[in-house]
Structure formats: structure tokens, C-alpha cells
Design a protein around this motif. Structure first.
Motif, PDB file in Angstrom:
ATOM      1  N   GLN A 261     -51.560 -13.770  56.760  1.00 33.11           N
ATOM      2  CA  GLN A 261     -50.902 -15.038  57.052  1.00 33.11           C
ATOM      3  C   GLN A 261     -51.930 -16.108  57.420  1.00 33.11           C
ATOM      4  O   GLN A 261     -51.737 -17.296  57.118  1.00 33.11           O
ATOM      5  CB  GLN A 261     -49.886 -14.863  58.189  1.00 33.11           C
ATOM      6  CG  GLN A 261     -48.902 -13.728  57.985  1.00 33.11           C
ATOM      7  CD  GLN A 261     -48.257 -13.756  56.609  1.00 33.11           C
ATOM      8  OE1 GLN A 261     -47.591 -14.720  56.239  1.00 33.11           O
ATOM      9  NE2 GLN A 261     -48.464 -12.687  55.847  1.00 33.11           N
ATOM     10  N   VAL A 262     -53.014 -15.692  58.056  1.00 35.43           N
ATOM     11  CA  VAL A 262     -54.116 -16.630  58.333  1.00 35.43           C
ATOM     12  C   VAL A 262     -54.722 -17.104  57.022  1.00 35.43           C
ATOM     13  O   VAL A 262     -54.922 -18.301  56.797  1.00 35.43           O
ATOM     14  CB  VAL A 262     -55.187 -15.964  59.217  1.00 35.43           C
ATOM     15  CG1 VAL A 262     -56.370 -16.914  59.426  1.00 35.43           C
ATOM     16  CG2 VAL A 262     -54.606 -15.549  60.563  1.00 35.43           C
ATOM     17  N   ALA A 263     -55.012 -16.151  56.143  1.00 32.42           N
ATOM     18  CA  ALA A 263     -55.625 -16.492  54.862  1.00 32.42           C
ATOM     19  C   ALA A 263     -54.737 -17.406  54.030  1.00 32.42           C
ATOM     20  O   ALA A 263     -55.227 -18.269  53.286  1.00 32.42           O
ATOM     21  CB  ALA A 263     -55.939 -15.210  54.084  1.00 32.42           C
TER      22      ALA A 263
ATOM     23  N   TRP B  21     -47.880 -21.701  58.647  1.00 30.90           N
ATOM     24  CA  TRP B  21     -47.671 -22.512  59.844  1.00 30.90           C
ATOM     25  C   TRP B  21     -47.059 -21.706  61.000  1.00 30.90           C
ATOM     26  O   TRP B  21     -46.318 -20.758  60.774  1.00 30.90           O
ATOM     27  CB  TRP B  21     -46.709 -23.668  59.544  1.00 30.90           C
ATOM     28  CG  TRP B  21     -47.319 -24.787  58.768  1.00 30.90           C
ATOM     29  CD1 TRP B  21     -47.229 -24.985  57.423  1.00 30.90           C
ATOM     30  CD2 TRP B  21     -48.090 -25.875  59.287  1.00 30.90           C
ATOM     31  NE1 TRP B  21     -47.906 -26.124  57.069  1.00 30.90           N
ATOM     32  CE2 TRP B  21     -48.449 -26.695  58.192  1.00 30.90           C
ATOM     33  CE3 TRP B  21     -48.527 -26.232  60.565  1.00 30.90           C
ATOM     34  CZ2 TRP B  21     -49.206 -27.861  58.339  1.00 30.90           C
ATOM     35  CZ3 TRP B  21     -49.279 -27.387  60.716  1.00 30.90           C
ATOM     36  CH2 TRP B  21     -49.621 -28.190  59.613  1.00 30.90           C
ATOM     37  N   TYR B  22     -47.359 -22.161  62.226  1.00 32.60           N
ATOM     38  CA  TYR B  22     -46.526 -21.814  63.373  1.00 32.60           C
ATOM     39  C   TYR B  22     -45.254 -22.642  63.265  1.00 32.60           C
ATOM     40  O   TYR B  22     -45.301 -23.859  63.046  1.00 32.60           O
ATOM     41  CB  TYR B  22     -47.224 -22.142  64.694  1.00 32.60           C
ATOM     42  CG  TYR B  22     -46.308 -21.945  65.904  1.00 32.60           C
ATOM     43  CD1 TYR B  22     -46.394 -20.803  66.668  1.00 32.60           C
ATOM     44  CD2 TYR B  22     -45.327 -22.891  66.239  1.00 32.60           C
ATOM     45  CE1 TYR B  22     -45.544 -20.599  67.757  1.00 32.60           C
ATOM     46  CE2 TYR B  22     -44.468 -22.695  67.309  1.00 32.60           C
ATOM     47  CZ  TYR B  22     -44.585 -21.552  68.064  1.00 32.60           C
ATOM     48  OH  TYR B  22     -43.737 -21.353  69.123  1.00 32.60           O
TER      49      TYR B  22
ATOM     50  N   GLY C 275     -42.688 -20.453  58.399  1.00 29.13           N
ATOM     51  CA  GLY C 275     -43.729 -19.815  59.185  1.00 29.13           C
ATOM     52  C   GLY C 275     -43.204 -18.865  60.237  1.00 29.13           C
ATOM     53  O   GLY C 275     -42.099 -18.324  60.119  1.00 29.13           O
ATOM     54  N   PHE C 276     -44.000 -18.686  61.287  1.00 30.77           N
ATOM     55  CA  PHE C 276     -43.710 -17.721  62.348  1.00 30.77           C
ATOM     56  C   PHE C 276     -43.944 -18.351  63.709  1.00 30.77           C
ATOM     57  O   PHE C 276     -44.851 -19.174  63.884  1.00 30.77           O
ATOM     58  CB  PHE C 276     -44.654 -16.516  62.259  1.00 30.77           C
ATOM     59  CG  PHE C 276     -44.543 -15.696  61.003  1.00 30.77           C
ATOM     60  CD1 PHE C 276     -43.566 -14.726  60.872  1.00 30.77           C
ATOM     61  CD2 PHE C 276     -45.444 -15.881  59.960  1.00 30.77           C
ATOM     62  CE1 PHE C 276     -43.471 -13.953  59.723  1.00 30.77           C
ATOM     63  CE2 PHE C 276     -45.362 -15.114  58.807  1.00 30.77           C
ATOM     64  CZ  PHE C 276     -44.375 -14.149  58.679  1.00 30.77           C
ATOM     65  N   ASP C 277     -43.177 -17.906  64.697  1.00 28.34           N
ATOM     66  CA  ASP C 277     -43.620 -18.096  66.076  1.00 28.34           C
ATOM     67  C   ASP C 277     -44.360 -16.823  66.484  1.00 28.34           C
ATOM     68  O   ASP C 277     -44.577 -15.926  65.664  1.00 28.34           O
ATOM     69  CB  ASP C 277     -42.458 -18.455  67.006  1.00 28.34           C
ATOM     70  CG  ASP C 277     -41.423 -17.347  67.169  1.00 28.34           C
ATOM     71  OD1 ASP C 277     -41.671 -16.206  66.742  1.00 28.34           O
ATOM     72  OD2 ASP C 277     -40.347 -17.629  67.739  1.00 28.34           O
ATOM     73  N   CYS C 278     -44.765 -16.730  67.753  1.00 29.44           N
ATOM     74  CA  CYS C 278     -45.648 -15.621  68.149  1.00 29.44           C
ATOM     75  C   CYS C 278     -45.002 -14.259  67.914  1.00 29.44           C
ATOM     76  O   CYS C 278     -45.608 -13.361  67.321  1.00 29.44           O
ATOM     77  CB  CYS C 278     -46.080 -15.784  69.602  1.00 29.44           C
ATOM     78  SG  CYS C 278     -44.752 -15.719  70.835  1.00 29.44           S
ATOM     79  N   SER C 279     -43.760 -14.106  68.350  1.00 29.24           N
ATOM     80  CA  SER C 279     -43.102 -12.803  68.203  1.00 29.24           C
ATOM     81  C   SER C 279     -42.645 -12.564  66.777  1.00 29.24           C
ATOM     82  O   SER C 279     -42.568 -11.411  66.327  1.00 29.24           O
ATOM     83  CB  SER C 279     -41.923 -12.687  69.176  1.00 29.24           C
ATOM     84  OG  SER C 279     -41.040 -13.789  69.050  1.00 29.24           O
ATOM     85  N   GLY C 280     -42.349 -13.640  66.043  1.00 23.60           N
ATOM     86  CA  GLY C 280     -42.005 -13.475  64.633  1.00 23.60           C
ATOM     87  C   GLY C 280     -43.156 -12.899  63.842  1.00 23.60           C
ATOM     88  O   GLY C 280     -42.965 -12.058  62.948  1.00 23.60           O
ATOM     89  N   LEU C 281     -44.388 -13.325  64.165  1.00 20.86           N
ATOM     90  CA  LEU C 281     -45.574 -12.790  63.501  1.00 20.86           C
ATOM     91  C   LEU C 281     -45.775 -11.319  63.838  1.00 20.86           C
ATOM     92  O   LEU C 281     -46.053 -10.492  62.956  1.00 20.86           O
ATOM     93  CB  LEU C 281     -46.809 -13.597  63.905  1.00 20.86           C
ATOM     94  CG  LEU C 281     -48.135 -13.108  63.322  1.00 20.86           C
ATOM     95  CD1 LEU C 281     -48.166 -13.270  61.812  1.00 20.86           C
ATOM     96  CD2 LEU C 281     -49.310 -13.841  63.972  1.00 20.86           C
TER      97      LEU C 281
ATOM     98  N   SER D 232     -46.683 -25.203  67.932  1.00 20.43           N
ATOM     99  CA  SER D 232     -46.295 -26.134  66.879  1.00 20.43           C
ATOM    100  C   SER D 232     -47.456 -27.067  66.540  1.00 20.43           C
ATOM    101  O   SER D 232     -48.230 -27.470  67.416  1.00 20.43           O
ATOM    102  CB  SER D 232     -45.092 -26.958  67.316  1.00 20.43           C
ATOM    103  OG  SER D 232     -43.952 -26.146  67.460  1.00 20.43           O
ATOM    104  N   GLY D 233     -47.557 -27.391  65.265  1.00 20.90           N
ATOM    105  CA  GLY D 233     -48.624 -28.270  64.803  1.00 20.90           C
ATOM    106  C   GLY D 233     -49.880 -27.541  64.393  1.00 20.90           C
ATOM    107  O   GLY D 233     -50.844 -28.170  63.948  1.00 20.90           O
ATOM    108  N   THR D 234     -49.896 -26.205  64.553  1.00 20.53           N
ATOM    109  CA  THR D 234     -51.061 -25.407  64.151  1.00 20.53           C
ATOM    110  C   THR D 234     -50.606 -24.313  63.186  1.00 20.53           C
ATOM    111  O   THR D 234     -49.411 -24.083  63.010  1.00 20.53           O
ATOM    112  CB  THR D 234     -51.737 -24.747  65.371  1.00 20.53           C
ATOM    113  OG1 THR D 234     -50.850 -23.764  65.945  1.00 20.53           O
ATOM    114  CG2 THR D 234     -52.086 -25.786  66.423  1.00 20.53           C
ATOM    115  N   LYS D 235     -51.567 -23.654  62.584  1.00 15.99           N
ATOM    116  CA  LYS D 235     -51.273 -22.545  61.685  1.00 15.99           C
ATOM    117  C   LYS D 235     -51.641 -21.226  62.348  1.00 15.99           C
ATOM    118  O   LYS D 235     -52.320 -21.201  63.382  1.00 15.99           O
ATOM    119  CB  LYS D 235     -52.043 -22.738  60.378  1.00 15.99           C
ATOM    120  CG  LYS D 235     -51.580 -23.987  59.617  1.00 15.99           C
ATOM    121  CD  LYS D 235     -52.298 -24.161  58.291  1.00 15.99           C
ATOM    122  CE  LYS D 235     -51.760 -25.376  57.546  1.00 15.99           C
ATOM    123  NZ  LYS D 235     -52.424 -25.566  56.235  1.00 15.99           N
ATOM    124  N   VAL D 236     -51.176 -20.133  61.794  1.00 14.38           N
ATOM    125  CA  VAL D 236     -51.540 -18.805  62.316  1.00 14.38           C
ATOM    126  C   VAL D 236     -53.059 -18.720  62.325  1.00 14.38           C
ATOM    127  O   VAL D 236     -53.710 -19.059  61.335  1.00 14.38           O
ATOM    128  CB  VAL D 236     -50.920 -17.688  61.455  1.00 14.38           C
ATOM    129  CG1 VAL D 236     -51.319 -16.324  61.986  1.00 14.38           C
ATOM    130  CG2 VAL D 236     -49.397 -17.825  61.425  1.00 14.38           C
TER     131      VAL D 236
END
Length: 279
Positions: free
Chosen positions: A53-55, A59-60, A92-98, A170-174
């Protein structure tokens, strides 16, 4: 013909090349990967799924990753965070979604559905680590959590070498980040992706508190926001409780929370079948 300074520089460069290791380079340049030994094959797969997901530049998104199945979803506006205004437009994902997605990919089933607190207190914990232990005992794939026993608000996946992969805000990516041990770092756990052991039950109700002792007057430990899978170690007769039309004096000890819960809110008979009495 080399000048002496040029020869020295060349020799230093050759020495650095001989001492170079892939892991050290990854830790230095922020690449997302398994950065230390000791992880299980499943944990390494979880790291790989999160790093993908980083690669991909995912998004968050607030609430992202909590659809019917693990995977990126469009987010929601967080009323407390103006930066989340575009989250409904971002997949995208939030922290727990990831974390949910990474371990679903690793285990082949949705074993960590839920928010950060539910994931940290999972009945699938193989081992737990306190904040005081720092990162020394951790291996890649372990989950790190931030917050308090009453409210955990963030969770991330350890990579090794003091790094983690997280969906942060929010506003950043994984992203890959340095592990933050300051502030409200709470602790970590190692996930067991194998068969579930112990006496496993389901709770019912919303906002049901666990307690430090088998009494409604004891200190609150954690409130189940919704129906949750729990592991019960033992049960005992203690304070009589009347709630939601039921009366019962049976309490169960939940080892993953180090806390007690009235049996009223555990699905099953008033005295749970097959669970031993606490001694």
C-alpha cells in the motif's frame, strides 16, 4: 595516477561497500520491508501486504478499510479534523483498516476486523509487551498501539530497526515512520494467526465496561463498543449485578484485558459451560 587523497577516498568507499547490508540500507532510506529477523511467515506476509500500500501511494482515509470485506474503501469526514474534508473522495485506509487488510492477506481470513482497541485486545494475541519494554523484544509484524486502557486511538505494524508502517492521518498516504515511544505509546502484541485456543465467547450490548475486579464499583478498564469476540480464562461467583433485565452474580476473567466482566453481557448461560472456576 591517483593522488594520495583520491586513493584514500577510494579505499574508504570500497570498505563501505563491503560492510553494506541490505537491511541497514532499507532502514536508512525508508523503504518499506521486513527489516529484522524473527518474524513468522504470516507476519512477514502481513508486512508485505501493508508495504504494497505504501508502494501504491494509497491514501489515509478516516474510516477507510472497514467495509464488508478487508480492503481499501472511501473514507468519511472526521468532524474533529479539517484535513479530512477530502477523505470521502479518497480510496484508502485508516490505521486499523490497514492492519485488518494486512493480516487478512496474511492469514487468508478476516481475523482482525474492528477498530484499534479491538485489534490490540484480540483473543488472537500470542504475546503482549508493555510500553516500558520498548521495541527491544519486538519482531516485524508485531502491532504497536497508542492511547490508554480506556481508549486506544492508533495502531501500526512494526517493520524492525525502529521503523513501522502506518496509516497515520488525513492528508497523508500510508507511510513508513520511526516508532514513536514518547507521548501515549501503550504497548504491543504479537498476532497468532493459527487456530484459536481457550474458551472463546461473544459479548452483546454497547459500551459495556470491563473492571479491574469483579464488582461494578471497581476501576474501569475497557468498554466494548459493540459485540466482541473474547477469550475467558475462568469465572467465579462475586457481586450480584442487575442490568438490562437480567440478574447474575457470575463474573468472568478476560486474560487479554486483564479485567473482569459480568456474565450478563456474555452470550450463553448464566454460568458459562466448560469454563473453570477461578481459584
Amino acid at each position: 595516477m591517483f593522488r594520495r587523497t583520491g586513493l584514500i577516498s577510494t579505499l574508504i568507499g570500497l570498505l563501505a561497500l563491503l560492510l553494506w547490508t541490505p537491511g541497514a540500507a532499507r532502514a536508512a532510506d525508508g523503504e518499506c520491508a521486513v527489516l529484522a529477523p524473527g518474524a513468522s511467515a504470516a507476519a512477514e506476509r502481513a508486512v508485505g501486504a501493508a508495504c504494497a500500500q505504501v508502494a501504491a501511494g494509497v491514501w489515509y482515509t478516516w474510516g477507510g478499510g472497514h467495509g464488508a470485506q478487508p480492503g481499501a474503501t472511501y473514507g468519511q469526514v472526521d468532524p474533529t479534523d479539517p484535513a479530512s474534508e477530502h477523505d470521502p473522495e479518497r480510496l484508502g485506509f485508516d490505521c486499523s483498516g490497514l492492519v485488518r487488510y494486512a493480516y487478512a492477506q496474511a492469514a487468508g481470513s478476516d481475523i482482525l476486523d474492528g477498530v484499534a482497541a479491538g485489534q490490540y485486545y484480540t483473543h488472537r494475541a500470542a504475546e503482549r509487551f508493555t510500553a516500558d519494554q520498548g521495541i527491544a523484544p519486538l519482531v516485524p509484524g508485531d502491532l504497536l498501539a497508542w492511547g490508554t486502557s480506556q481508549k486506544l486511538h492508533h495502531i501500526a505494524i512494526y517493520l524492525g530497526a525502529g521503523k513501522m508502517v502506518e496509516a497515520r492521518q488525513s492528508g497523508t498516504k500510508v507511510m513508513v515512520s520511526d516508532v514513536r515511544l514518547n507521548g501515549d505509546y501503550f504497548g504491543a502484541l504479537r498476532v497468532d494467526t493459527g487456530a484459536v485456543t481457550g474458551h472463546v465467547f461473544q459479548t452483546w450490548g454497547t459500551g459495556v465496561w470491563t473492571r479491574a475486579a469483579p464488582s461494578v464499583g471497581a476501576a474501569r478498564v475497557y468498554a466494548f463498543p459493540q459485540s466482541t469476540t473474547i477469550r475467558v480464562q475462568c469465572q467465579k461467583h462475586a457481586e450480584l449485578v442487575t442490568s438490562d433485565g437480567y440478574t447474575n452474580d457470575a463474573w468472568s476473567y478476560l486474560p487479554d484485558y486483564k479485567a473482569w466482566m459480568t456474565n450478563i453481557y456474555i452470550k450463553g448461560p448464566a454460568w458459562l459451560d466448560g469454563v473453570p472456576t477461578c481459584t
